[in-house]
Design a protein around this motif. Structure first.
Motif, mmCIF file in Angstrom:
data_model
loop_
_atom_site.group_PDB
_atom_site.id
_atom_site.type_symbol
_atom_site.label_atom_id
_atom_site.label_comp_id
_atom_site.label_asym_id
_atom_site.label_seq_id
_atom_site.Cartn_x
_atom_site.Cartn_y
_atom_site.Cartn_z
ATOM 1 N N UNK A 53 34.226 42.450 29.663
ATOM 2 C CA UNK A 53 32.872 43.023 29.578
ATOM 3 C C UNK A 53 31.889 42.261 30.453
ATOM 4 N N UNK A 54 32.039 40.942 30.512
ATOM 5 C CA UNK A 54 31.133 40.130 31.336
ATOM 6 C C UNK A 54 31.297 40.485 32.814
ATOM 7 N N UNK A 55 32.528 40.679 33.229
ATOM 8 C CA UNK A 55 32.803 41.042 34.625
ATOM 9 C C UNK A 55 32.194 42.400 34.955
ATOM 10 N N UNK A 56 32.343 43.335 34.054
ATOM 11 C CA UNK A 56 31.790 44.675 34.276
ATOM 12 C C UNK A 56 30.264 44.659 34.310
ATOM 13 N N UNK A 57 29.654 43.780 33.521
ATOM 14 C CA UNK A 57 28.194 43.731 33.431
ATOM 15 C C UNK A 57 27.559 43.024 34.633
ATOM 16 N N UNK A 58 28.324 42.235 35.361
ATOM 17 C CA UNK A 58 27.770 41.435 36.456
ATOM 18 C C UNK A 58 27.480 42.316 37.674
ATOM 19 N N UNK A 59 26.193 42.525 37.936
ATOM 20 C CA UNK A 59 25.784 43.358 39.064
ATOM 21 C C UNK A 59 26.033 42.671 40.408
ATOM 22 N N UNK A 60 26.223 41.353 40.383
ATOM 23 C CA UNK A 60 26.492 40.607 41.610
ATOM 24 C C UNK A 60 27.988 40.566 41.930
ATOM 25 N N UNK A 61 28.821 40.993 40.981
ATOM 26 C CA UNK A 61 30.285 41.032 41.147
ATOM 27 C C UNK A 61 30.862 39.664 41.471
ATOM 28 N N UNK A 62 30.321 38.617 40.835
ATOM 29 C CA UNK A 62 30.843 37.274 41.088
ATOM 30 C C UNK A 62 31.775 36.799 39.986
ATOM 31 N N UNK A 63 31.934 37.586 38.931
ATOM 32 C CA UNK A 63 32.849 37.208 37.857
ATOM 33 C C UNK A 63 34.186 37.876 38.118
ATOM 34 N N UNK A 64 35.213 37.061 38.194
ATOM 35 C CA UNK A 64 36.576 37.555 38.364
ATOM 36 C C UNK A 64 37.389 37.059 37.175
ATOM 37 N N UNK A 65 38.474 37.735 36.877
ATOM 38 C CA UNK A 65 39.340 37.302 35.795
ATOM 39 C C UNK A 65 40.494 36.504 36.373
ATOM 40 N N UNK A 66 40.783 35.370 35.755
ATOM 41 C CA UNK A 66 41.882 34.517 36.201
ATOM 42 C C UNK A 66 43.207 35.151 35.777
ATOM 43 N N UNK A 67 44.300 34.562 36.195
ATOM 44 C CA UNK A 67 45.616 35.054 35.791
ATOM 45 C C UNK A 67 45.783 35.014 34.276
ATOM 46 N N UNK A 68 45.078 34.084 33.624
ATOM 47 C CA UNK A 68 45.130 33.980 32.171
ATOM 48 C C UNK A 68 44.223 34.970 31.472
ATOM 49 N N UNK A 69 43.437 35.732 32.250
ATOM 50 C CA UNK A 69 42.559 36.743 31.680
ATOM 51 C C UNK A 69 41.168 36.261 31.347
ATOM 52 N N UNK A 70 40.863 35.017 31.681
ATOM 53 C CA UNK A 70 39.535 34.473 31.399
ATOM 54 C C UNK A 70 38.615 34.673 32.592
ATOM 55 N N UNK A 71 37.316 34.832 32.341
ATOM 56 C CA UNK A 71 36.366 35.011 33.444
ATOM 57 C C UNK A 71 36.135 33.698 34.191
#
Length: 90
Positions: free
Chosen positions: A15-33
Motif C-alpha cells: 500500500x505504501x508503494x502504491x500511495x507514493x506519488x514519487x514512485x521511490x518506494x520499491x519492494x525488496x525480494x523479501x516483500x518489504x518496502x
C-alpha cells in the motif's frame, strides 16, 4: 521506529508503494518496502504512512522521518523547480 519493530508490523502489502506519488518506494525480494532515491526524491508528504494499515509506518507533521534531516533553504534548487537529488546522496 526501530527496524525490528517495523519488520514485525509490515506485512508487505505494498500500500505504501502504491500511495507514493514519487514512485521511490520499491519492494525488496523479501516483500518489504525500501526507498530508492534513484527513482526520485521524497517530498515528505506522508502518503505512504497514511496508507499503511498495519502501523509499520507512522506520519506526524512534527515527526522527523529520517535520522538525517536536510535543511531546505531559499537557495535549495527544489524551491526553484529543479530536482537535483542532492539530499538523497549517501
Amino acid at each position: 521506529m526501530a527496524e525490528a519493530q517495523f519488520l514485525s508490523r509490515c506485512d508487505g502489502c505494498g500500500n505504501c508503494r502504491e500511495a507514493c506519488m514519487q514512485h521511490i518506494i520499491v519492494l525488496t525480494d523479501g516483500g518489504y518496502p525500501q526507498i530508492d532515491f534513484l527513482n526520485g526524491e521524497c517530498t515528505l508528504c506522508g502518503d505512504c504512512a497514511r496508507a499503511c494499515d498495519e502501523g509499520a509506518l507512522a506520519w506526524s507533521p512534527q515527526a522527523t522521518p529520517w535520522q538525517v534531516k536536510a535543511v531546505v533553504m531559499s537557495e535549495c534548487l527544489t524551491r526553484r523547480g529543479v530536482v537535483c537529488r542532492s539530499c538523497g546522496e549517501p
